[in-house]
Design a protein around this motif. Structure first.
Motif, PDB file in Angstrom:
ATOM      1  N   TRP A 441     -25.123  43.903  29.031  1.00 40.48           N
ATOM      2  CA  TRP A 441     -23.683  44.127  29.174  1.00 40.48           C
ATOM      3  C   TRP A 441     -23.147  44.650  27.845  1.00 40.48           C
ATOM      4  CZ3 TRP A 441     -19.501  39.738  29.382  1.00 40.48           C
ATOM      5  CH2 TRP A 441     -18.243  40.324  29.547  1.00 40.48           C
ATOM      6  N   GLN A 442     -22.673  45.890  27.881  1.00 40.11           N
ATOM      7  CA  GLN A 442     -22.037  46.476  26.707  1.00 40.11           C
ATOM      8  C   GLN A 442     -20.583  46.014  26.708  1.00 40.11           C
ATOM      9  OE1 GLN A 442     -23.974  48.617  24.627  1.00 40.11           O
ATOM     10  NE2 GLN A 442     -22.325  48.312  23.138  1.00 40.11           N
ATOM     11  N   ILE A 443     -20.340  44.887  26.060  1.00 41.08           N
ATOM     12  CA  ILE A 443     -19.024  44.264  26.114  1.00 41.08           C
ATOM     13  C   ILE A 443     -17.978  45.149  25.455  1.00 41.08           C
ATOM     14  CG2 ILE A 443     -17.719  42.216  25.442  1.00 41.08           C
ATOM     15  CD1 ILE A 443     -20.383  40.697  25.406  1.00 41.08           C
ATOM     16  N   ALA A 444     -18.315  45.742  24.341  1.00 40.48           N
ATOM     17  CA  ALA A 444     -17.445  46.661  23.619  1.00 40.48           C
ATOM     18  C   ALA A 444     -18.334  47.678  22.932  1.00 40.48           C
ATOM     19  CB  ALA A 444     -16.576  45.902  22.612  1.00 40.48           C
ATOM     20  N   ASP A 445     -17.705  48.664  22.284  1.00 42.57           N
ATOM     21  CA  ASP A 445     -18.502  49.695  21.629  1.00 42.57           C
ATOM     22  C   ASP A 445     -19.464  49.103  20.612  1.00 42.57           C
ATOM     23  OD1 ASP A 445     -17.255  51.619  23.116  1.00 42.57           O
ATOM     24  OD2 ASP A 445     -15.797  52.162  21.561  1.00 42.57           O
ATOM     25  N   ALA A 446     -19.068  48.021  19.971  1.00 38.14           N
ATOM     26  CA  ALA A 446     -19.861  47.453  18.894  1.00 38.14           C
ATOM     27  C   ALA A 446     -20.459  46.099  19.250  1.00 38.14           C
ATOM     28  CB  ALA A 446     -19.014  47.320  17.631  1.00 38.14           C
ATOM     29  N   LEU A 447     -20.511  45.748  20.542  1.00 43.26           N
ATOM     30  CA  LEU A 447     -21.009  44.430  20.928  1.00 43.26           C
ATOM     31  C   LEU A 447     -21.716  44.510  22.273  1.00 43.26           C
ATOM     32  CD1 LEU A 447     -21.107  41.399  20.217  1.00 43.26           C
ATOM     33  CD2 LEU A 447     -18.979  41.133  21.520  1.00 43.26           C
ATOM     34  N   ALA A 448     -22.949  43.966  22.339  1.00 39.15           N
ATOM     35  CA  ALA A 448     -23.726  43.982  23.581  1.00 39.15           C
ATOM     36  C   ALA A 448     -24.475  42.667  23.731  1.00 39.15           C
ATOM     37  CB  ALA A 448     -24.712  45.147  23.588  1.00 39.15           C
ATOM     38  N   LEU A 449     -24.643  42.253  24.979  1.00 38.28           N
ATOM     39  CA  LEU A 449     -25.379  41.046  25.330  1.00 38.28           C
ATOM     40  C   LEU A 449     -26.476  41.430  26.309  1.00 38.28           C
ATOM     41  CD1 LEU A 449     -25.659  37.898  25.394  1.00 38.28           C
ATOM     42  CD2 LEU A 449     -24.052  37.927  27.315  1.00 38.28           C
ATOM     43  N   SER A 450     -27.699  40.980  26.054  1.00 39.06           N
ATOM     44  CA  SER A 450     -28.810  41.286  26.955  1.00 39.06           C
ATOM     45  C   SER A 450     -29.675  40.060  27.155  1.00 39.06           C
ATOM     46  CB  SER A 450     -29.660  42.447  26.407  1.00 39.06           C
ATOM     47  OG  SER A 450     -30.212  42.125  25.158  1.00 39.06           O
ATOM     48  N   GLY A 451     -30.393  40.033  28.277  1.00 40.66           N
ATOM     49  CA  GLY A 451     -31.269  38.911  28.586  1.00 40.66           C
ATOM     50  C   GLY A 451     -32.422  39.346  29.460  1.00 40.66           C
ATOM     51  N   ARG A 452     -33.562  38.653  29.305  1.00 35.04           N
ATOM     52  CA  ARG A 452     -34.740  38.926  30.113  1.00 35.04           C
ATOM     53  C   ARG A 452     -35.304  37.607  30.625  1.00 35.04           C
ATOM     54  NH1 ARG A 452     -36.023  43.750  31.892  1.00 35.04           N
ATOM     55  NH2 ARG A 452     -38.232  43.258  31.792  1.00 35.04           N
ATOM     56  N   TYR A 453     -35.846  37.653  31.857  1.00 36.21           N
ATOM     57  CA  TYR A 453     -36.511  36.498  32.452  1.00 36.21           C
ATOM     58  C   TYR A 453     -37.832  36.960  33.051  1.00 36.21           C
ATOM     59  CZ  TYR A 453     -37.716  32.761  35.691  1.00 36.21           C
ATOM     60  OH  TYR A 453     -38.386  31.778  36.382  1.00 36.21           O
ATOM     61  N   TYR A 454     -38.871  36.183  32.794  1.00 33.89           N
ATOM     62  CA  TYR A 454     -40.216  36.507  33.265  1.00 33.89           C
ATOM     63  C   TYR A 454     -40.795  35.282  33.943  1.00 33.89           C
ATOM     64  CZ  TYR A 454     -45.301  37.420  32.651  1.00 33.89           C
ATOM     65  OH  TYR A 454     -46.653  37.591  32.833  1.00 33.89           O
ATOM     66  N   SER A 455     -41.412  35.477  35.097  1.00 35.25           N
ATOM     67  CA  SER A 455     -42.065  34.388  35.818  1.00 35.25           C
ATOM     68  C   SER A 455     -43.419  34.868  36.314  1.00 35.25           C
ATOM     69  CB  SER A 455     -41.212  33.927  36.998  1.00 35.25           C
ATOM     70  OG  SER A 455     -41.894  32.930  37.754  1.00 35.25           O
ATOM     71  N   GLY A 456     -44.473  34.158  35.896  1.00 38.31           N
ATOM     72  CA  GLY A 456     -45.819  34.493  36.333  1.00 38.31           C
ATOM     73  C   GLY A 456     -46.445  33.315  37.051  1.00 38.31           C
ATOM     74  N   ASP A 457     -47.223  33.602  38.083  1.00 34.68           N
ATOM     75  CA  ASP A 457     -47.829  32.544  38.888  1.00 34.68           C
ATOM     76  C   ASP A 457     -49.219  32.984  39.314  1.00 34.68           C
ATOM     77  OD1 ASP A 457     -48.522  31.122  41.523  1.00 34.68           O
ATOM     78  OD2 ASP A 457     -46.801  29.981  40.818  1.00 34.68           O
TER      79      ASP A 457
END
Length: 677
Positions: A441-457
């Motif tokens: 999520w590019q919250i503003a021009d100078a601020l971004a939030l990112s996340g990753r989730y991984y699940s292996g079975d």
């Protein structure tokens, strides 16, 4: 340590050719009214559909790239030295037989890829010989949540798991941007060590023209080095290597080919025991040989659809020698391994939606005496496919992606004993099912939030049921990884990012050397353990003006737990450092450049090896490297002189104890001279 014994007539021949090309270039420059066109590589662009290693935009916060500019700024000794400068990386020198190991964020298992070729399991004895002169870019992909790059299960022996890889190291070699060449050589001296030297020659040119519709390139490198050592130290090495690459673009079709070969010698440093005496054993490899062939093709059907195909083959051969060692007695042992494979994928963009589909096959064999096993014989393969979707929303301010990967490992043969060649043959392990999700999520021009989730079975039953020697039931292996990042750029001189990572592995399987019989067939027993690593990573970057830049990283391990048989041990400060810091400060004025880099690691005390569990003072060092370089132009050519120093504080730190401690050589001062034309 003897000097390099390989003839240099080919290097001298290319030097003469370089002089001829340089003379021709000067003649052409005299009548040319425009500078030659410099071709930029589309396959290195992060969002290009022709990029074989495109990383999802939601995963780029955990990806670090060393371009040619950063490589020159660090002036590393070799690829391992460069990787040790990356955030969260801890390079350990293992000593006898297996010299180098890289831990990423407290542990893990990395897959190394050179121009599409997956390197064989003996990568720790390969990378130090690859000359830095051939490297264009090194990409460090942490978390291994990008599912289309390579198999999630490591190639090689029968040990298998659901996504054992925790990251990828992608190495891209040079392609000429124009008709160009570079001749370079260096001499360097560490205290109490003989003088080391090395030379390399690169030549490359572009072929065809954009107007004709057919373009291409061809380039090559010859390189050699010799780093001798004192008998009392015994950590010398030498190598000679060569690479040739070429490619063609015809309309929307492109083809790239690369071939690389090296041969060398490497001595294993003699350990300094806790009582101060020197271990008498001398282990060395002579020769070590590596060959890599790779090719990739792409077909851009239109601007939104691209099909990619790649294939490769890597071979590795070593001759191990030991002297003054009781068991095994002084001997020479040979080992060979080979990894080959191919992949096919298609990238399709539909408006703001990107779909990636692909499949891969890798096959590995190995035979001979390797590491601590006097006998090895394996033939395994991994087949898998992946599918992912990336969606842009709200004008690209929000990006969501999801992917699935399936990998199946087949064991043709896997044995560490000639008496057990019939064990666990021609069977499939349980398949691995992997899901990865990401958001940015590019919250503003100078601020971004990112996340990753991984699940292996991965289950416990494929063509056979995994069992423990004690009869304890084995559970399905499961992995979960979470990575959250906040990136900001309030000022050009202050661009911070903060990442929290959590890697949770349950029921990690490892094959033992003991077998059992079921329905007339022989299988290996397995063990299982849990691990949990958590930490934070802070990164700062900035440019103060056009000539000054800096970068800084801090990785803090909060937990590094391993649970075996109901007992949990936290390795933070025990088997791995709690804090790692890296920093680089660069300044440029006119034709001069100065760089200062620092690596700091906390202490740890535990060291494991076939010798057992040992304790010593490890890590706890601050290493400072620096260099200053100047460019001088004469008759249209650029001459560069670089004065560099490594470990200027002369710290003889150690990172492993096996037959003793293996101290760093300490302060090394060197001078590199080069001619670019």
């Amino acid at each position: 340590m003897t000097t390099s014994r390989y003839p240099l007539y080919s290097l001298l021949a290319l030097t003469l050719l370089a002089s001829a090309l340089r003379a021709e270039t000067k003649s052409l420059d005299a009548v040319s009214v425009t500078a030659p066109e410099i071709v930029e590589r589309d396959d290195l662009q992060p969002d290009s559909l022709t990029n074989l290693y495109r990383v999802e935009s939601t995963a780029r916060a955990g990806t670090e790239v060393f371009t040619r500019k950063e490589i020159d700024a660090y002036a590393p000794r070799d690829l391992f030295d460069l990787l040790d400068k990356a955030a969260g990386m801890n390079l350990t020198y293992q000593g006898r037989r297996n010299p180098y190991s890289i831990e990423e964020r407290g542990g893990g298992n990395l897959t190394y890829i050179v121009d599409g070729a997956i390197l064989s399991p003996s990568v720790g004895r390969i990378l130090h010989k690859i000359p830095m002169a051939v490297i264009e870019e090194v990409q460090i992909i942490r978390g291994s949540t990008s599912l289309s790059i390579a198999p999630s299960i490591t190639v090689g022996s029968s040990n298998s798991g659901s996504g054992l890889n925790t990251g990828f190291i992608i190495i891209r070699t040079k392609q000429p941007k124009k008709t160009e060449g570079l001749i370079s050589g260096y001499v360097e001296k560490a205290e109490s060590q003989p003088t080391a030297n090395g030379q390399s020659l690169y030549l490359g040119t572009r072929l065809g023209s954009e107007a004709s519709g057919i373009e291409g390139y061809i380039g090559g490198v010859l390189s050699r080095y010799d780093r001798p050592s004192q008998e009392s130290w015994f950590d010398g090495s030498d190598a000679q290597s060569g690479m040739i690459s070429g490619g063609i673009n015809a309309g929307r079709f492109s083809l790239n080919l690369m071939g690389y070969k090296d041969s060398g010698r490497q001595e294993m440093q003699r350990g300094v025991k806790l009582d101060g005496t020197l271990d008498n054993a001398k282990w060395y490899y002579d020769p070590l040989k590596t060959t890599i062939f790779s090719g990739d093709m792409s077909m851009q059907w239109n601007e939104n659809h691209t099909t990619l195909f790649s294939l490769f083959k890597t071979t590795y051969e070593q001759f191990e020698h030991n002297e003054n060692f009781a068991s095994p007695a002084a001997s020479t042992r040979q080992y060979e391994e080979e990894t080959r494979g191919y992949s096919l994928r298609h990238n399709a963009r539909f408006g703001n939606t990107l779909v990636q589909l692909g499949g891969q096959v890798t096959h590995s064999t190995g035979s001979g005496a390797n590491l601590f096993n006097p006998y090895n014989n394996y033939d395994t393969s991994v087949k898998g496919f992946s599918a992912s979707v990336e969606q842009k929303l709200f004008g690209g301010d929000v990006v969501l992606d999801g992917g699935y990967r399936y990998d199946l490992k087949h064991i043709g043969v896997s044995s560490v004993s000639a008496a057990k060649n019939s064990a666990q043959n021609d069977v499939d392990m349980a398949p691995a099912h992997i899901v990865a999700l990401g958001g940015r999520w590019q919250i503003a021009d100078a601020l971004a939030l990112s996340g990753r989730y991984y699940s292996g079975d991965q289950g416990t039953s494929g063509d056979f049921e995994l069992k423990t020697q004690t009869g304890t039931p084995l559970d399905a292996e499961k992995q979960q990884r979470i990575e959250l990042s906040v990136e900001a750029a309030p000022l050009r001189c202050f661009r911070p990012s903060l990442t929290w990572f959590d890697i949770d592995i349950e029921n990690f399987k490892t094959a033992t050397n003991t077998t059992y019989t079921l329905n007339g067939e022989e299988y290996y027993y397995y063990t299982q353990s849990d691990s949990h690593r958590r930490g934070i990573e802070l990164s700062l970057k900035g440019d103060f003006n056009q000539g000054t830049s800096y970068s800084f990283s801090w990785t803090r391990m909060i937990d590094n737990e391993t649970t075996t048989g109901g007992t949990t041990i936290d390795g933070v400060g025990l088997s791995s450092p709690e804090n790692l810091y890296t920093a680089l400060l660069s300044h440029r004025w006119d034709d001069f450049r100065a760089n200062l880099s620092v690596k700091k690691a906390d202490s740890w005390r535990e060291s494991t090896s076939p010798m057992g569990l040992l304790y010593a003072d490890l890590g706890d060092y601050t290493r400072v490297d620096a260099n200053i370089a100047g460019d001088f132009r004469y008759y249209g050519n650029t001459y560069t002189a670089k004065l560099y120093g490594r470990n200027l504080g002369n710290e003889h730190y150690s990172t492993k104890y096996v037959t003793g401690l293996y101290p760093d050589r300490g302060r090394t001062i060197g001078l590199e001279l080069s001619l670019a034309f």
